[in-house]
Enzyme design. Structure first.
Site, PDB file in Angstrom:
ATOM      1  N   GLY A 258       0.819  -1.215   0.000  1.00  0.00           N
ATOM      2  CA  GLY A 258       0.000   0.000   0.000  1.00  0.00           C
ATOM      3  C   GLY A 258       0.848   1.258   0.000  1.00  0.00           C
TER       4      GLY A 258
ATOM      5  N   GLY B  53      17.789   9.163  -6.217  1.00  0.00           N
ATOM      6  CA  GLY B  53      19.005   8.336  -6.169  1.00  0.00           C
ATOM      7  C   GLY B  53      18.799   6.946  -5.597  1.00  0.00           C
TER       8      GLY B  53
ATOM      9  CB  VAL C  96      -2.063  -7.290   0.633  1.00  0.00           C
ATOM     10  CG1 VAL C  96      -0.941  -6.364   0.206  1.00  0.00           C
ATOM     11  CG2 VAL C  96      -3.233  -6.510   1.243  1.00  0.00           C
TER      12      VAL C  96
ATOM     13  CB  SER D   6      -5.520   1.780  13.921  1.00  0.00           C
ATOM     14  OG  SER D   6      -6.357   2.886  14.162  1.00  0.00           O
TER      15      SER D   6
ATOM     16  CG  ASN E 173     -12.981   5.136  16.343  1.00  0.00           C
ATOM     17  OD1 ASN E 173     -13.461   5.970  17.114  1.00  0.00           O
ATOM     18  ND2 ASN E 173     -12.496   5.466  15.162  1.00  0.00           N
TER      19      ASN E 173
ATOM     20  CE1 TYR F 245      -8.602   0.770   9.300  1.00  0.00           C
ATOM     21  CE2 TYR F 245      -8.818   1.703  11.495  1.00  0.00           C
ATOM     22  CZ  TYR F 245      -8.126   1.602  10.300  1.00  0.00           C
ATOM     23  OH  TYR F 245      -6.973   2.328  10.114  1.00  0.00           O
TER      24      TYR F 245
ATOM     25  CB  ALA G 226      -9.046  -5.720  10.995  1.00  0.00           C
ATOM     26  CE  LYS G 227      -5.538  -0.738  10.693  1.00  0.00           C
ATOM     27  NZ  LYS G 227      -4.468  -1.126   9.751  1.00  0.00           N
TER      28      LYS G 227
ATOM     29  CB  ILE H 199      -1.950   9.715   9.887  1.00  0.00           C
ATOM     30  CG1 ILE H 199      -1.435   8.907  11.099  1.00  0.00           C
ATOM     31  CG2 ILE H 199      -0.785  10.210   9.019  1.00  0.00           C
ATOM     32  CD1 ILE H 199      -0.507   9.627  12.039  1.00  0.00           C
TER      33      ILE H 199
HETATM   34  N1  NAD Z   1      -4.619   7.696   8.240  1.00  0.00           N
HETATM   35  C1  NAD Z   1      -4.805   7.366   9.501  1.00  0.00           C
HETATM   36  O1  NAD Z   1      -5.245   8.198  10.341  1.00  0.00           O
HETATM   37  C2  NAD Z   1      -4.481   5.983   9.991  1.00  0.00           C
HETATM   38  C3  NAD Z   1      -4.527   5.737  11.371  1.00  0.00           C
HETATM   39  C4  NAD Z   1      -4.226   4.465  11.830  1.00  0.00           C
HETATM   40  C5  NAD Z   1      -3.884   3.456  10.951  1.00  0.00           C
HETATM   41  N2  NAD Z   1      -3.856   3.723   9.626  1.00  0.00           N
HETATM   42  C6  NAD Z   1      -3.486   2.614   8.739  1.00  0.00           C
HETATM   43  O2  NAD Z   1      -2.357   2.988   7.971  1.00  0.00           O
HETATM   44  C7  NAD Z   1      -2.373   2.295   6.729  1.00  0.00           C
HETATM   45  C8  NAD Z   1      -2.237   3.299   5.587  1.00  0.00           C
HETATM   46  O3  NAD Z   1      -3.314   4.222   5.646  1.00  0.00           O
HETATM   47  P1  NAD Z   1      -3.341   5.609   4.855  1.00  0.00           P
HETATM   48  O4  NAD Z   1      -3.993   6.577   5.748  1.00  0.00           O
HETATM   49  O5  NAD Z   1      -2.015   5.902   4.289  1.00  0.00           O
HETATM   50  O6  NAD Z   1      -4.395   5.225   3.705  1.00  0.00           O
HETATM   51  P2  NAD Z   1      -4.469   5.626   2.163  1.00  0.00           P
HETATM   52  O7  NAD Z   1      -5.850   5.287   1.753  1.00  0.00           O
HETATM   53  O8  NAD Z   1      -3.968   7.020   1.944  1.00  0.00           O
HETATM   54  O9  NAD Z   1      -3.432   4.630   1.465  1.00  0.00           O
HETATM   55  C9  NAD Z   1      -3.639   3.245   1.465  1.00  0.00           C
HETATM   56  C10 NAD Z   1      -2.900   2.626   0.288  1.00  0.00           C
HETATM   57  O10 NAD Z   1      -3.118   1.204   0.349  1.00  0.00           O
HETATM   58  C11 NAD Z   1      -3.491   0.745  -0.948  1.00  0.00           C
HETATM   59  N3  NAD Z   1      -4.294  -0.468  -0.788  1.00  0.00           N
HETATM   60  C12 NAD Z   1      -5.499  -0.587  -0.208  1.00  0.00           C
HETATM   61  N4  NAD Z   1      -5.922  -1.856  -0.256  1.00  0.00           N
HETATM   62  C13 NAD Z   1      -4.948  -2.571  -0.872  1.00  0.00           C
HETATM   63  C14 NAD Z   1      -4.796  -3.945  -1.212  1.00  0.00           C
HETATM   64  N5  NAD Z   1      -5.761  -4.832  -0.955  1.00  0.00           N
HETATM   65  N6  NAD Z   1      -3.654  -4.336  -1.805  1.00  0.00           N
HETATM   66  C15 NAD Z   1      -2.687  -3.444  -2.094  1.00  0.00           C
HETATM   67  N7  NAD Z   1      -2.785  -2.127  -1.828  1.00  0.00           N
HETATM   68  C16 NAD Z   1      -3.904  -1.696  -1.212  1.00  0.00           C
HETATM   69  C17 NAD Z   1      -4.257   1.908  -1.575  1.00  0.00           C
HETATM   70  O11 NAD Z   1      -4.306   1.819  -2.988  1.00  0.00           O
HETATM   71  C18 NAD Z   1      -3.447   3.099  -1.065  1.00  0.00           C
HETATM   72  O12 NAD Z   1      -2.371   3.404  -1.931  1.00  0.00           O
HETATM   73  C19 NAD Z   1      -3.685   1.501   6.712  1.00  0.00           C
HETATM   74  O13 NAD Z   1      -3.442   0.180   7.152  1.00  0.00           O
HETATM   75  C20 NAD Z   1      -4.532   2.234   7.719  1.00  0.00           C
HETATM   76  O14 NAD Z   1      -5.531   1.397   8.259  1.00  0.00           O
HETATM   77  C21 NAD Z   1      -4.141   4.953   9.107  1.00  0.00           C
END
Ligand code: NAD
Length: 251
Positions: free
Chosen positions: A13, A54, A64, A142, A148, A154, A157-158, A187
């Site tokens: 991802g 670079g 995944v 998370s 939540n 979610y 899973a987390k 984030i």
């Molecule tokens: N943003 C937040 O506040 C936050 C907080 C806690 C945890 N997270 C976790 O962090 C991770 C990244 O989140 P983010 O905020 O960058 O999200 P995002 O949506 O900006 O990016 C997620 C990326 O994962 C890719 N993706 C999704 N499902 C996929 C799959 N089945 N196979 C391959 N690629 C896949 C998407 O195309 C995307 O590029 C996630 O696991 C999310 O649950 C995010």
């Protein structure tokens, strides 16, 4: 920095958001990056950015949650870049809904990508790590793991990923492989901007409202998580395993 010169790292991802920042941090430390995302165009943009700074990077289209694709992509990475020694399980989505409105598909899709995805990628990557007696695996939990509203799928899973982290740390520790998890709070990424829109809120106002509840007075940015991942993957972090690090600007 440095420390990961010559090592091959996969970040799932990593086409955007937190995963992209993680890939950039690992590349800056010398790793050769496999950029996995189910959107190839996003993965290619991340790889191009790393190469323009670079580094070494290659993009792969991978879902995944698809075991055959995970196995074949792992094989491709081995032949393109070399044996895998770092895996960051980051790919994720949300399908938020209150329990009475949550469909079976919302539940299964989130479990499949977060939990099964981390299991499949870790199982595929450990073979090289065990063989070479060196590895770093990071999972992405998370603060939602603590509960939540609207996220029963979610959050479950987390929370499950924390159990997977500790179990893999026990199983893989004897092979000099550490397994840790990051557990981010809010984030600023596409994911949280999407949440704001679903709640009919302006993403900027949503961020401001959240900031006022965070002790350091701001929301997180992808680099906040990426630097913690850099720490877990550092060769000098070899006695840090089975840990869940909350990255939320406060306790
Ligand atoms: N943003 C937040 O506040 C936050 C907080 C806690 C945890 N997270 C976790 O962090 C991770 C990244 O989140 P983010 O905020 O960058 O999200 P995002 O949506 O900006 O990016 C997620 C990326 O994962 C890719 N993706 C999704 N499902 C996929 C799959 N089945 N196979 C391959 N690629 C896949 C998407 O195309 C995307 O590029 C996630 O696991 C999310 O649950 C995010």
């Amino acid at each position: 920095m440095g420390g990961l010169e010559g090592r091959v790292a996969i970040v799932t991802g990593s086409g955007q958001g937190i995963g992209r920042a993680e890939a950039e941090v690992l590349a800056a430390r010398g790793a050769r990056l496999a950029i996995w995302d189910w959107h190839l165009d996003l993965a290619e943009a991340t790889a191009a950015h790393i190469i323009s700074h670079g580094g070494v990077a290659k993009a792969y289209r991978v879902d995944v949650g698809d075991s055959l694709r995970v196995e074949s992509a792992m094989e491709q990475v081995r032949s393109d870049l070399g044996p895998v020694s770092v895996l960051v399980n980051n790919a994720g989505i949300t399908r938020d809904n209150l329990l009475y409105k949550m469909s079976e598909d919302d539940w299964d899709t989130v479990m499949n990508i977060h939990l099964k995805g981390a299991f499949l990628c870790s199982r595929a990557a450990q073979a090289d790590m065990v063989k070479h007696r060196w590895g770093r695996i990071v999972l992405t939990s998370s603060t939602s793991a603590l509960g939540n509203r609207g996220q029963s799928n979610y959050a479950t899973a987390k929370a499950g990923l924390q159990g997977l982290t500790r179990t893999l740390a026990i199983e893989l520790g004897p092979f000099n492989i550490t397994v840790n998890a990051v557990a981010p709070g809010f984030i600023d990424t596409d994911m949280t901007r999407g949440t704001a829109r679903r709640l009919n809120l302006d993403p900027e106002q949503f961020k401001e409202a959240i900031s006022s509840t965070v002790p350091v007075g701001r929301v997180g940015v992808p680099e906040d998580v990426a630097h913690a991942v850099g720490f877990f993957c550092d060769p000098e972090s070899s006695y840090v395993s089975g840990q869940v690090l909350y990255i939320r600007g406060g306790p």
